[in-house]
Scaffold this motif. Sequence first.
Motif, PDB file in Angstrom:
ATOM      1  N   SER A 160       0.806  -1.231   0.000  1.00  0.00           N
ATOM      2  CA  SER A 160       0.000   0.000   0.000  1.00  0.00           C
ATOM      3  C   SER A 160       0.837   1.279   0.000  1.00  0.00           C
ATOM      4  O   SER A 160       0.290   2.356   0.224  1.00  0.00           O
ATOM      5  N   ALA A 190      -4.603  -4.502   8.746  1.00  0.00           N
ATOM      6  CA  ALA A 190      -5.946  -4.126   8.291  1.00  0.00           C
ATOM      7  C   ALA A 190      -6.374  -2.858   9.016  1.00  0.00           C
ATOM      8  O   ALA A 190      -6.906  -2.899  10.124  1.00  0.00           O
ATOM      9  N   SER A 192      -7.646   1.482   7.990  1.00  0.00           N
ATOM     10  CA  SER A 192      -8.010   2.380   6.892  1.00  0.00           C
ATOM     11  C   SER A 192      -6.834   3.232   6.428  1.00  0.00           C
ATOM     12  O   SER A 192      -6.734   3.563   5.248  1.00  0.00           O
ATOM     13  N   SER A 195      -3.485  -0.462   5.059  1.00  0.00           N
ATOM     14  CA  SER A 195      -3.825  -1.288   3.900  1.00  0.00           C
ATOM     15  C   SER A 195      -5.318  -1.342   3.620  1.00  0.00           C
ATOM     16  O   SER A 195      -5.760  -2.103   2.764  1.00  0.00           O
ATOM     17  N   GLY A 196      -6.091  -0.535   4.361  1.00  0.00           N
ATOM     18  CA  GLY A 196      -7.541  -0.598   4.202  1.00  0.00           C
ATOM     19  C   GLY A 196      -8.129  -1.671   5.094  1.00  0.00           C
ATOM     20  O   GLY A 196      -7.417  -2.506   5.666  1.00  0.00           O
ATOM     21  N   ASP A 197      -9.434  -1.628   5.239  1.00  0.00           N
ATOM     22  CA  ASP A 197     -10.095  -2.607   6.102  1.00  0.00           C
ATOM     23  C   ASP A 197      -9.961  -4.024   5.566  1.00  0.00           C
ATOM     24  O   ASP A 197      -9.985  -4.996   6.311  1.00  0.00           O
ATOM     25  N   GLU A 198      -9.835  -4.134   4.236  1.00  0.00           N
ATOM     26  CA  GLU A 198      -9.611  -5.438   3.591  1.00  0.00           C
ATOM     27  C   GLU A 198      -8.332  -5.334   2.770  1.00  0.00           C
ATOM     28  O   GLU A 198      -8.380  -4.920   1.604  1.00  0.00           O
ATOM     29  N   PRO A 199      -7.182  -5.670   3.348  1.00  0.00           N
ATOM     30  CA  PRO A 199      -5.901  -5.487   2.656  1.00  0.00           C
ATOM     31  C   PRO A 199      -5.883  -6.120   1.266  1.00  0.00           C
ATOM     32  O   PRO A 199      -6.267  -7.276   1.090  1.00  0.00           O
ATOM     33  N   ALA A 201      -7.700  -5.290  -1.323  1.00  0.00           N
ATOM     34  CA  ALA A 201      -8.940  -5.157  -2.093  1.00  0.00           C
ATOM     35  C   ALA A 201      -8.882  -3.970  -3.053  1.00  0.00           C
ATOM     36  O   ALA A 201      -9.322  -4.065  -4.201  1.00  0.00           O
ATOM     37  N   ASP A 202      -8.328  -2.848  -2.598  1.00  0.00           N
ATOM     38  CA  ASP A 202      -8.305  -1.647  -3.435  1.00  0.00           C
ATOM     39  C   ASP A 202      -7.423  -1.824  -4.668  1.00  0.00           C
ATOM     40  O   ASP A 202      -7.826  -1.483  -5.785  1.00  0.00           O
ATOM     41  N   THR A 205      -9.041  -4.229  -7.148  1.00  0.00           N
ATOM     42  CA  THR A 205     -10.113  -3.576  -7.923  1.00  0.00           C
ATOM     43  C   THR A 205      -9.522  -2.703  -9.021  1.00  0.00           C
ATOM     44  O   THR A 205      -9.995  -2.698 -10.160  1.00  0.00           O
ATOM     45  N   THR A 218      -2.592 -13.262   1.126  1.00  0.00           N
ATOM     46  CA  THR A 218      -1.997 -12.744   2.353  1.00  0.00           C
ATOM     47  C   THR A 218      -1.162 -13.838   2.997  1.00  0.00           C
ATOM     48  O   THR A 218      -1.672 -14.931   3.261  1.00  0.00           O
TER      49      THR A 218
END
Length: 276
Positions: A160, A190, A192, A195-199, A201-202, A205, A218
């Motif tokens: 990230s 994990a 915000s 790496s975001g709440d779901e490492p 995922a961003d 996407t 992971t």
Amino acid sequence: MAFKTILNLLGEEPKEEDLQIAMKLGSEVDAHIIALLVALARVPTGRYETLSPSWLEVRERKLNKLDDRVAKVRERFIAAGLSFDVDSLYAEIAGPAYDIGERAIYADLVVAGPGIFADDELKPQVISGGLFHAGRPVLFVPPDVNVTLRPKTVLLAWDSRPSAAHAAREALELMQMAQSVHVTMVDPVAASRVSGDEPGADIATYLARHDIDVSVETLPSSGHFVTDTLLRHAVDINADMIVMGAYGHSKLLELILGGVTKSMLKEANLPILMAH
């Protein structure tokens, strides 16, 4: 990013493997190859040694040898039918990092083959010049590995950070051609702001929107070094290449180059595409 101009860095005595890699990569993507042979002068032991007749004689001899090797490399590329330029760089008092960086500005990709990978003097100069000065992606190729700019399987080492994101953008075309891209994280946090709440995922996407077949993996380090964990996983998934961000600062390269970056550049057993 289409690789239309590749700066291929070579030592002063290019190995056959380095030349084969340069020709293969140029042919694969129909790129113009700029082969640059880099030679380092011996570090002077005295203040006025560079003005001595013996120093100047050695300098002249090395420059003549370098010219001969440039001519031989040029002959090889002509025979291969490539679009190319061949040049040399003789670094004396200052290292070649700045000059490498200036040339890398006008390339889409810098390739440091086995000769550079195994050279503890030249490799830091390539990192400093190519990655940090010019900000260009550098493909490091260890000895005795298969390298391609059309990989089937890519491991994207993700944490990230902006450098990892830059590496992903530089490698978009490579990953679009791949059959699978594995976004791989080691012990991600994990949160915000990390790496975001779901490492993962961003970035997954983001890559999917570029029509990339991506999976998120992971991995626990389980007490092992991050580099070891990534390299073992690369073997497990039969990766052709690792894409990752490089961390550090060119002026203090040896002091604060990121630990994972430093280890990967010593221990890698497959091609590593780095960006900063």
